[in-house]
Design an enzyme around this catalytic site. Structure first.
Site, PDB file in Angstrom:
ATOM      1  CE  LYS A  18       8.712  16.092  53.644  1.00  0.00           C
ATOM      2  NZ  LYS A  18       8.348  17.313  54.370  1.00  0.00           N
ATOM      3  CE  LYS A 119      -4.734  28.094  57.213  1.00  0.00           C
ATOM      4  NZ  LYS A 119      -5.026  26.688  57.218  1.00  0.00           N
ATOM      5  CB  ILE A 439      -2.197  25.910  74.486  1.00  0.00           C
ATOM      6  CG1 ILE A 439      -1.998  27.389  74.810  1.00  0.00           C
ATOM      7  CG2 ILE A 439      -3.309  25.764  73.462  1.00  0.00           C
ATOM      8  CD1 ILE A 439      -3.140  28.043  75.589  1.00  0.00           C
ATOM      9  CB  CYS A 651      -3.645  29.302  67.594  1.00  0.00           C
ATOM     10  SG  CYS A 651      -4.051  27.891  66.617  1.00  0.00           S
ATOM     11  CG  HIS A 702       4.517  30.714  66.075  1.00  0.00           C
ATOM     12  ND1 HIS A 702       3.619  31.457  66.811  1.00  0.00           N
ATOM     13  CD2 HIS A 702       3.782  29.795  65.418  1.00  0.00           C
ATOM     14  CE1 HIS A 702       2.400  31.010  66.587  1.00  0.00           C
ATOM     15  NE2 HIS A 702       2.465  30.005  65.747  1.00  0.00           N
TER      16      HIS A 702
HETATM   17  N1  GLN Z   1      -4.034  21.588  72.223  1.00  0.00           N
HETATM   18  C1  GLN Z   1      -3.271  21.790  71.042  1.00  0.00           C
HETATM   19  C2  GLN Z   1      -1.802  21.877  71.385  1.00  0.00           C
HETATM   20  O1  GLN Z   1      -1.494  22.360  72.439  1.00  0.00           O
HETATM   21  C3  GLN Z   1      -3.693  23.066  70.343  1.00  0.00           C
HETATM   22  C4  GLN Z   1      -2.912  23.310  69.088  1.00  0.00           C
HETATM   23  C5  GLN Z   1      -3.409  24.427  68.239  1.00  0.00           C
HETATM   24  O2  GLN Z   1      -4.089  25.313  68.688  1.00  0.00           O
HETATM   25  N2  GLN Z   1      -3.080  24.430  66.987  1.00  0.00           N
HETATM   26  O3  GLN Z   1      -0.952  21.498  70.619  1.00  0.00           O
HETATM   27 ZN    ZN Z   2      -3.162  27.345  68.994  1.00  0.00          ZN
END
Ligand code: GLN
Ligand code: ZN
Length: 766
Positions: A18, A119, A439, A651, A702
């Site tokens: 790494k 994956k 989120i 997600c 992203h």
């Molecule tokens: N609550 C988490 C965040 O906002 C959700 C992350 C995710 O869905 N991977 O980081």
């Molecule tokens: Zn998410």
């Protein structure tokens, strides 16, 4: 009886690979220095396997980034967009091409995107998806495998076994980049290149060649089965003097058993950890010439092998095949397990005695052979460890078990049906149409990370650390109020990781110091280990949620990680079904939900980011999994009063096959990732007439790109075409942890403006 290994972790016990790759990417070291690190790692790995007494040792399982990408390069499957690198980049061309395919290329006036990652079957390892076109051509492009085999041969002699991904799985695990053809039809053009590779390796001296065909353990169409027959017959007809070793793993062969055992190969590897029951059928059907490799030692987990169980399987196989035709091995490549338990000097010694990492697993394979040859002492020692785990009070907590058995189905249902709850929520919260929220996480800046590392090193006291986190939380809340978000979040600044944060506070979990596993490229993860019955000794998030709620008059969402996601991203117990462990976690989270509710938090979000990736590989197993996964979610959410609003978040895209189960979770609001698909995946919700509220992500988190208000309004219009507008929420695709503040602020301001615009423009009751 021979021993055999399918693959070994390549990152190095100190994550040397790494570090070297990351230094190479920023030009801190040159290619020769990178290669030196790689060479040393390979040699050390071979030596470890040799010392452990393994008879057939893999090479070319090493990779600077990903073994599937290596295959693409070996076979000349290089997407068109990278050709400029071949014409314009002069130094380190192949390596730069390789890393460009892995990570994208933004240098020398070029701007080329990376290949897609997904994956590797049901693991948390991500591979780079081979891209095929209708006129795809194949040719030997990279010399890596030949070089690695030569080096391995110098050290290992005849024991060195080059590993390749088999031709059929290579095609099936890739994707078509244009319409008008099926990638499986490329098998005819692909096979000659495999023949050429195998013949070259044979000329170099290879005795065995491993071809990984994990797809042999998946549901296959008739055409795909025919491709297997065609590929292996064609190869067998054109090679001689070298033995092909086909490796399957992660599932049983089931309906493909006939097919697999009748391939014209010398040895077949089967996974008897995931599917011990398949041994009987394989033994019943196996033809005279075939050698069988028994995958006995779990390559996907951290527990000691139960030798007695393994010996039963070995005995059964030996009885039918004789010792000469039986080979013993780990269940799959050890890539998926941490490297060396000896580095865990602070682990509880009782629990450590139940565990085995990659290096220890090699010894287990070797010891199984020694026991079979009469060294009974080794069996006794193993029995003691297994028995100590089976009866330990550290593992078994009667109260936890009782809680699960005393629970009734009815406890997993909300008190009233959704329409009743929705009415109560509307009265209680009085949100505008198209309410806005996020989120959960806000940018984890270097400052925040530094705080945590200082606190961990003891340079900060707990109260200094808490104070700093409080300040970050307050600022985030002020800012959300200013821009006019409707449902606020506290920002998750106190959390390192959404699973680790909970695991650290739950009983039954432990954390290793060095149990790194490669996730993709240079990214490694250190999954928590669930070793015992899970319980929640104290509140986990109430302190931060109530602190945050007290800073504002707006509703503050409580944030929790769901049980399936916690399970999915941990090493789990192998002494009870996953379902039981998940239910234990579910009860712990349920208690946390209730504690938040009691503390006055009116909205609680339970993230189930990983529910879909837990889907079993075989379709026949999906219904059972989905039943218990949904049930676990309902356990966490089912205890609250009607007036409490439960959110969930997922997600990923693809909801088509699981939509009815998503609906069965009965969350009041679900937020999902949709922006990259331009709301396409909302169609699954529309077709199903999904009844509850839903927040389709209106912007991709992203990338640092800031979407315009207009863009988001048009996504909302599209969503309102598909679903009742009065059920829609407005939010980003996922958490904002990996973003920086400037782009986050700009994007969320546009998002709030888009919601306002939607309120003015979109008719609520069409
Ligand atoms: N609550 C988490 C965040 O906002 C959700 C992350 C995710 O869905 N991977 O980081
Ligand atoms: Zn998410």
């Amino acid at each position: 009886m021979q021993t055999h290994n399918l693959g070994y972790p390549r990152i190095g016990a100190q994550r040397q690979l790494k570090k070297a790759c990351e230094q190479y990417w920023v030009s801190k070291i040159n290619l020769e220095e990178l290669n030196q690190v790689a060479r040393k790692l390979r040699e050390e790995n071979w030596q470890v396997q040799l010392d452990a007494g393994i008879d057939i040792i893999p090479c070319n399982d090493f990779s600077l980034y990903d073994q599937t990408l290596d295959m693409s390069l070996l076979l000349g499957v290089i997407p068109q967009r990278y050709t400029q690198i071949l014409t314009e980049v002069k130094t380190n061309q192949e390596t730069d091409l390789y890393f460009a395919m892995a990570r994208g290329y933004q240098k020398d006036g070029l701007d080329i995107t990376a290949m897609e990652m997904t994956k590797w079957l049901d693991t948390n390892y991500h591979y780079l998806v081979p891209e095929f076109t209708a006129k795809q051509e194949f040719r030997i492009f990279s010399e890596k495998v030949f070089g690695e085999y030569n080096a391995a041969k110098r050290l290992l002699g005849a024991k060195a076994k080059p590993v390749l991904i088999g031709p059929v799985s290579f095609l099936l695990l890739g994707k078509e980049k244009e319409t008008g053809f099926e990638r499986i039809d490329l098998i005819k053009q692909l096979v000659p290149v495999y023949v050429e590779i195998i013949n070259r390796l044979r000329l170099q001296g290879a005795v065995w060649i491993q071809l990984d065909e994990p797809c042999l353990a998946l549901d296959l169409s008739k055409k795909e089965k025919e491709a297997f027959v065609f590929a292996y017959r064609s190869i067998a007809n054109r090679i001689s003097g070298v033995k092909l070793f086909v490796a399957t793993y992660f599932e049983a062969l089931l309906d493909n058993t006939q097919l697999a055992v009748n391939l014209p190969i010398a040895a077949l590897h089967i996974d008897l950890v995931r599917a011990p029951e398949q041994l009987d059928e394989v033994l019943a059907l196996i033809p005279e010439h075939l050698q069988l490799s028994l995958g006995l030692v779990d390559g996907r987990n951290v527990w000691k092998n139960d030798y007695e169980k393994s010996l039963q399987l070995i005995n059964k196989a030996v009885e039918k095949l004789g010792t000469d035709r039986v080979i013993i091995a780990p269940s799959c490549s050890l890539l998926h397990s941490p490297i060396d338990l000896e580095f865990e000097i602070t682990l509880d010694s009782e629990i450590k005695n139940w565990m085995a990492f990659a290096k220890q697993k090699l010894n287990e394979v070797s010891e199984l052979k020694q026991i079979k040859e009469g060294n009974i002492n080794l069996l006794e020692l193993n029995k003691q460890a297994i028995e100590s785990r089976r009866s330990s009070k550290k593992v078994h907590k009667q109260v936890v078990k009782d809680r699960i058995t005393s629970f009734t189905e009815a406890d997993a249902f909300r008190k009233s049906a959704f329409p009743v709850r929705q009415q109560l929520h509307r009265e209680r919260f009085n949100f505008p149409p198209f309410p806005t929220t996020t989120i959960g996480s806000f940018p984890q800046t270097d400052d925040i990370r530094l705080l945590r590392s200082k606190y961990k090193k003891g340079e900060f006291t707990l109260s200094q650390y808490d104070h700093a986190i409080e300040q970050a939380t307050i600022e985030a809340i002020r800012w959300q109020e200013e821009i006019g978000i409707d449902v606020l979040v506290h920002g998750e600044f106190e959390r390192n990781d959404m699973v680790e944060y909970f695991g650290e506070q739950l009983d039954g979990f432990l954390f290793t110091k060095n149990g790194w596993v490669q996730s993709y490229g240079s990214r490694c993860v250190k999954p928590p280990v669930i070793y015992g019955d899970v319980s929640r000794p104290r509140d986990m998030t109430v302190r931060w949620s109530t602190f945050a709620a007290a800073q504002t008059n707006k509703p503050m969402k409580g944030m929790l990680t769901g049980p399936v996601t916690i399970l999915q991203w941990s090493f789990v117990r192998d002494d009870q079904p996953r379902q039981v462990t998940t239910n234990q976690i579910a009860f712990a989270i349920r208690d946390e939900v209730l504690a938040l509710e009691a503390a006055g938090i009116g909205i609680v979000q339970i993230d189930e980011a990983a529910i879909r990736e837990g889907l079993p590989l075989r379709k026949a197993k999906h219904p059972h999994y989905l039943d218990w996964a949904v049930q676990a979610f309902k356990i966490t959410a089912g205890g609250v009063q009607d007036k409490t609003q439960i959110h969930t978040h997922m997600c990923y895209s693809e909801f088509n096959n699981i939509i009815e189960h998503i609906a069965a979770m009965d969350a009041d609001v679900i937020t999902i990732e949709t922006s990259r698909s331009q709301m396409e995946l909302l169609e699954a919700f529309a077709d199903f007439e999904y009844p509850n509220e839903i927040g389709p992500g209106v912007y991709d988190i992203h990338s640092p790109r800031v979407p315009s208000m207009e863009e988001m309004v048009s996504l909302l219009e599209r969503a309102a075409d598909l679903l009742p507008a009065q059920n829609l929420w407005v939010n980003p695709d996922c958490g904002l942890k990996t973003r920086k503040w400037p782009e986050t602020k700009a994007a969320l301001e546009n998002m709030v403006a888009a919601a306002k615009q939607a309120r003015a423009q979109i008719c609520l009751n069409p």
